[in-house]
Write a protein that holds these residues in place. Structure first.
Motif, PDB file in Angstrom:
ATOM      1  N   SER A   9       0.823  -1.208   0.000  1.00 16.82           N
ATOM      2  CA  SER A   9       0.000   0.000   0.000  1.00 16.82           C
ATOM      3  C   SER A   9       0.859   1.261   0.000  1.00 16.82           C
ATOM      4  O   SER A   9       1.760   1.397   0.827  1.00 16.82           O
ATOM      5  CB  SER A   9      -0.883   0.001   1.251  1.00 16.82           C
ATOM      6  OG  SER A   9      -1.396   1.288   1.472  1.00 16.82           O
ATOM      7  N   PRO A  10       0.612   2.193  -0.906  1.00 24.55           N
ATOM      8  CA  PRO A  10       1.416   3.419  -0.908  1.00 24.55           C
ATOM      9  C   PRO A  10       1.247   4.232   0.379  1.00 24.55           C
ATOM     10  O   PRO A  10       2.188   4.884   0.821  1.00 24.55           O
ATOM     11  CB  PRO A  10       0.875   4.199  -2.111  1.00 24.55           C
ATOM     12  CG  PRO A  10       0.227   3.189  -2.978  1.00 24.55           C
ATOM     13  CD  PRO A  10      -0.300   2.128  -2.044  1.00 24.55           C
ATOM     14  N   ALA A  11       0.079   4.172   1.007  1.00 31.56           N
ATOM     15  CA  ALA A  11      -0.164   4.964   2.209  1.00 31.56           C
ATOM     16  C   ALA A  11       0.460   4.342   3.453  1.00 31.56           C
ATOM     17  O   ALA A  11       1.035   5.049   4.290  1.00 31.56           O
ATOM     18  CB  ALA A  11      -1.669   5.137   2.408  1.00 31.56           C
ATOM     19  N   LYS A  12       0.335   3.014   3.596  1.00 32.99           N
ATOM     20  CA  LYS A  12       0.830   2.356   4.814  1.00 32.99           C
ATOM     21  C   LYS A  12       1.346   0.964   4.452  1.00 32.99           C
ATOM     22  O   LYS A  12       0.725  -0.049   4.795  1.00 32.99           O
ATOM     23  CB  LYS A  12      -0.305   2.271   5.831  1.00 32.99           C
ATOM     24  CG  LYS A  12       0.142   1.922   7.220  1.00 32.99           C
ATOM     25  CD  LYS A  12      -1.013   1.989   8.195  1.00 32.99           C
ATOM     26  CE  LYS A  12      -0.516   1.568   9.564  1.00 32.99           C
ATOM     27  NZ  LYS A  12      -1.586   1.521  10.537  1.00 32.99           N
ATOM     28  N   PRO A  13       2.487   0.896   3.773  1.00 29.14           N
ATOM     29  CA  PRO A  13       2.987  -0.407   3.324  1.00 29.14           C
ATOM     30  C   PRO A  13       3.612  -1.230   4.449  1.00 29.14           C
ATOM     31  O   PRO A  13       4.174  -0.678   5.386  1.00 29.14           O
ATOM     32  CB  PRO A  13       4.054  -0.024   2.300  1.00 29.14           C
ATOM     33  CG  PRO A  13       4.557   1.290   2.777  1.00 29.14           C
ATOM     34  CD  PRO A  13       3.360   1.988   3.375  1.00 29.14           C
ATOM     35  N   LYS A  14       3.480  -2.527   4.313  1.00 33.11           N
ATOM     36  CA  LYS A  14       4.214  -3.443   5.195  1.00 33.11           C
ATOM     37  C   LYS A  14       5.608  -3.691   4.617  1.00 33.11           C
ATOM     38  O   LYS A  14       6.531  -3.994   5.345  1.00 33.11           O
ATOM     39  CB  LYS A  14       3.475  -4.781   5.321  1.00 33.11           C
ATOM     40  CG  LYS A  14       2.126  -4.683   5.977  1.00 33.11           C
ATOM     41  CD  LYS A  14       2.265  -4.441   7.444  1.00 33.11           C
ATOM     42  CE  LYS A  14       0.895  -4.478   8.101  1.00 33.11           C
ATOM     43  NZ  LYS A  14       0.926  -4.023   9.475  1.00 33.11           N
ATOM     44  N   LEU A  15       5.707  -3.620   3.289  1.00 34.04           N
ATOM     45  CA  LEU A  15       6.984  -3.783   2.587  1.00 34.04           C
ATOM     46  C   LEU A  15       7.204  -2.536   1.742  1.00 34.04           C
ATOM     47  O   LEU A  15       6.309  -2.124   1.002  1.00 34.04           O
ATOM     48  CB  LEU A  15       6.968  -5.027   1.701  1.00 34.04           C
ATOM     49  CG  LEU A  15       6.811  -6.364   2.412  1.00 34.04           C
ATOM     50  CD1 LEU A  15       6.653  -7.490   1.394  1.00 34.04           C
ATOM     51  CD2 LEU A  15       8.000  -6.641   3.311  1.00 34.04           C
ATOM     52  N   ARG A  16       8.402  -1.980   1.846  1.00 34.88           N
ATOM     53  CA  ARG A  16       8.695  -0.751   1.100  1.00 34.88           C
ATOM     54  C   ARG A  16      10.167  -0.714   0.743  1.00 34.88           C
ATOM     55  O   ARG A  16      10.977  -1.432   1.320  1.00 34.88           O
ATOM     56  CB  ARG A  16       8.291   0.475   1.902  1.00 34.88           C
ATOM     57  CG  ARG A  16       8.990   0.560   3.235  1.00 34.88           C
ATOM     58  CD  ARG A  16       8.374   1.667   4.098  1.00 34.88           C
ATOM     59  NE  ARG A  16       8.818   1.537   5.463  1.00 34.88           N
ATOM     60  CZ  ARG A  16       9.932   2.090   5.939  1.00 34.88           C
ATOM     61  NH1 ARG A  16      10.670   2.831   5.161  1.00 34.88           N
ATOM     62  NH2 ARG A  16      10.282   1.929   7.195  1.00 34.88           N
ATOM     63  N   TRP A  17      10.511   0.171  -0.178  1.00 40.02           N
ATOM     64  CA  TRP A  17      11.890   0.285  -0.642  1.00 40.02           C
ATOM     65  C   TRP A  17      12.538   1.598  -0.224  1.00 40.02           C
ATOM     66  O   TRP A  17      13.714   1.796  -0.468  1.00 40.02           O
ATOM     67  CB  TRP A  17      11.943   0.123  -2.154  1.00 40.02           C
ATOM     68  CG  TRP A  17      11.430  -1.214  -2.565  1.00 40.02           C
ATOM     69  CD1 TRP A  17      12.138  -2.385  -2.557  1.00 40.02           C
ATOM     70  CD2 TRP A  17      10.123  -1.533  -2.968  1.00 40.02           C
ATOM     71  NE1 TRP A  17      11.317  -3.420  -2.935  1.00 40.02           N
ATOM     72  CE2 TRP A  17      10.071  -2.924  -3.208  1.00 40.02           C
ATOM     73  CE3 TRP A  17       8.950  -0.792  -3.146  1.00 40.02           C
ATOM     74  CZ2 TRP A  17       8.928  -3.583  -3.620  1.00 40.02           C
ATOM     75  CZ3 TRP A  17       7.811  -1.446  -3.562  1.00 40.02           C
ATOM     76  CH2 TRP A  17       7.806  -2.819  -3.797  1.00 40.02           C
ATOM     77  N   SER A  18      11.752   2.496   0.325  1.00 39.86           N
ATOM     78  CA  SER A  18      12.296   3.795   0.727  1.00 39.86           C
ATOM     79  C   SER A  18      11.385   4.384   1.797  1.00 39.86           C
ATOM     80  O   SER A  18      10.377   3.782   2.174  1.00 39.86           O
ATOM     81  CB  SER A  18      12.357   4.740  -0.478  1.00 39.86           C
ATOM     82  OG  SER A  18      11.036   5.092  -0.862  1.00 39.86           O
ATOM     83  N   ASN A  19      11.725   5.575   2.234  1.00 47.54           N
ATOM     84  CA  ASN A  19      10.864   6.289   3.189  1.00 47.54           C
ATOM     85  C   ASN A  19       9.753   7.060   2.497  1.00 47.54           C
ATOM     86  O   ASN A  19       8.987   7.747   3.141  1.00 47.54           O
ATOM     87  CB  ASN A  19      11.708   7.235   4.042  1.00 47.54           C
ATOM     88  CG  ASN A  19      12.559   6.475   5.026  1.00 47.54           C
ATOM     89  OD1 ASN A  19      12.141   5.451   5.569  1.00 47.54           O
ATOM     90  ND2 ASN A  19      13.773   6.942   5.238  1.00 47.54           N
ATOM     91  N   ARG A  20       9.690   6.975   1.184  1.00 43.20           N
ATOM     92  CA  ARG A  20       8.638   7.604   0.380  1.00 43.20           C
ATOM     93  C   ARG A  20       8.566   9.113   0.649  1.00 43.20           C
ATOM     94  O   ARG A  20       7.502   9.669   0.854  1.00 43.20           O
ATOM     95  CB  ARG A  20       7.290   6.930   0.628  1.00 43.20           C
ATOM     96  CG  ARG A  20       7.304   5.458   0.320  1.00 43.20           C
ATOM     97  CD  ARG A  20       6.028   4.740   0.692  1.00 43.20           C
ATOM     98  NE  ARG A  20       5.316   5.258   1.818  1.00 43.20           N
ATOM     99  CZ  ARG A  20       5.490   4.894   3.087  1.00 43.20           C
ATOM    100  NH1 ARG A  20       6.359   3.972   3.370  1.00 43.20           N
ATOM    101  NH2 ARG A  20       4.797   5.439   4.055  1.00 43.20           N
ATOM    102  N   ILE A  21       9.724   9.759   0.580  1.00 48.62           N
ATOM    103  CA  ILE A  21       9.789  11.203   0.803  1.00 48.62           C
ATOM    104  C   ILE A  21       9.746  11.946  -0.529  1.00 48.62           C
ATOM    105  O   ILE A  21       8.926  12.843  -0.703  1.00 48.62           O
ATOM    106  CB  ILE A  21      11.052  11.570   1.614  1.00 48.62           C
ATOM    107  CG1 ILE A  21      10.944  10.948   3.011  1.00 48.62           C
ATOM    108  CG2 ILE A  21      11.234  13.089   1.690  1.00 48.62           C
ATOM    109  CD1 ILE A  21      12.207  11.023   3.826  1.00 48.62           C
ATOM    110  N   THR A  22      10.611  11.555  -1.445  1.00 44.49           N
ATOM    111  CA  THR A  22      10.623  12.244  -2.741  1.00 44.49           C
ATOM    112  C   THR A  22       9.491  11.710  -3.620  1.00 44.49           C
ATOM    113  O   THR A  22       8.939  10.631  -3.368  1.00 44.49           O
ATOM    114  CB  THR A  22      11.955  12.034  -3.477  1.00 44.49           C
ATOM    115  OG1 THR A  22      12.058  10.661  -3.859  1.00 44.49           O
ATOM    116  CG2 THR A  22      13.142  12.432  -2.602  1.00 44.49           C
ATOM    117  N   GLN A  23       9.197  12.447  -4.668  1.00 44.55           N
ATOM    118  CA  GLN A  23       8.146  12.008  -5.586  1.00 44.55           C
ATOM    119  C   GLN A  23       8.527  10.700  -6.262  1.00 44.55           C
ATOM    120  O   GLN A  23       7.687   9.830  -6.468  1.00 44.55           O
ATOM    121  CB  GLN A  23       7.851  13.089  -6.631  1.00 44.55           C
ATOM    122  CG  GLN A  23       6.621  12.794  -7.472  1.00 44.55           C
ATOM    123  CD  GLN A  23       5.353  12.683  -6.621  1.00 44.55           C
ATOM    124  OE1 GLN A  23       5.082  13.523  -5.770  1.00 44.55           O
ATOM    125  NE2 GLN A  23       4.577  11.628  -6.825  1.00 44.55           N
TER     126      GLN A  23
END
Length: 180
Positions: free
Chosen positions: A102-116
């Protein structure tokens, strides 16, 4: 003929024309085997290209025996299982992928989702994971011979392999990703 081309290139450089292009290193030529003539079954391509154990273990024998639909189905089931294990979620299919990535609240992610770009990566892969469950795993699971050729099977197995690798690179909410 080659000498004439070299002289012409030197003349262009003297004029200041195409200097940036001519200053580039010579292009590299790769030897690409023609797999279509000797490997109509695609087994050589499979053994060279599909290397992730999660995919190889469940798909190799099925692919080699011509059970392309089952080979692809098993690969996406393996992907589903890997994402469930890594995310700690007890779901499957699109529900699992929607929650895990999920882009809003992922369990798995590749970054801190700060930049666009980081936000776009999370959102894009979320859609790819969910879409692959809906558009590939489900038809191969519910339909006979949805995948009926080695070429299509290889394409889909490579996609499954890419998603397995990407899921392995993802961090969980408990771990902190590095900013690169």
């Amino acid at each position: 003929m080659i000498e004439q081309i070299k002289k012409f290139q030197a003349f262009l450089v003297e004029l200041g024309v195409a200097r940036n292009v001519l200053a580039l290193p010579a292009p590299r030529m790769l030897a690409i085997e023609d797999h279509t003539s000797d490997d109509s079954s695609g087994t050589t391509i499979f053994s060279h290209s599909v290397v992730e154990p999660e995919i190889v273990n469940v798909s190799r024998d099925l692919f080699a025996s011509g059970h392309y639909n089952l080979a692809v189905s098993n690969a996406f089931l393996a992907l589903d299982k890997l994402v469930a294990e890594r995310s700690g979620l007890n779901q499957s299919g699109t529900t699992l992928m929607d929650q895990a990535f999920s882009p809003a609240k992922p369990k798995l992610r590749w970054s801190n989702r700060i930049t666009q770009s980081e936000k776009d990566e999370q959102r894009g892969y979320h859609q790819i994971y969910s879409g692959s469950m809906l558009g590939i795993r489900n038809p191969t699971t519910h339909e006979f011979d949805w995948v009926d050729s080695p070429e299509l099977a290889l394409e889909l197995l490579m996609l499954a392999q890419h998603l397995v690798r990407k899921a392995k690179l993802a961090v969980t909410e408990q771990t902190k990703p590095t900013t690169a």
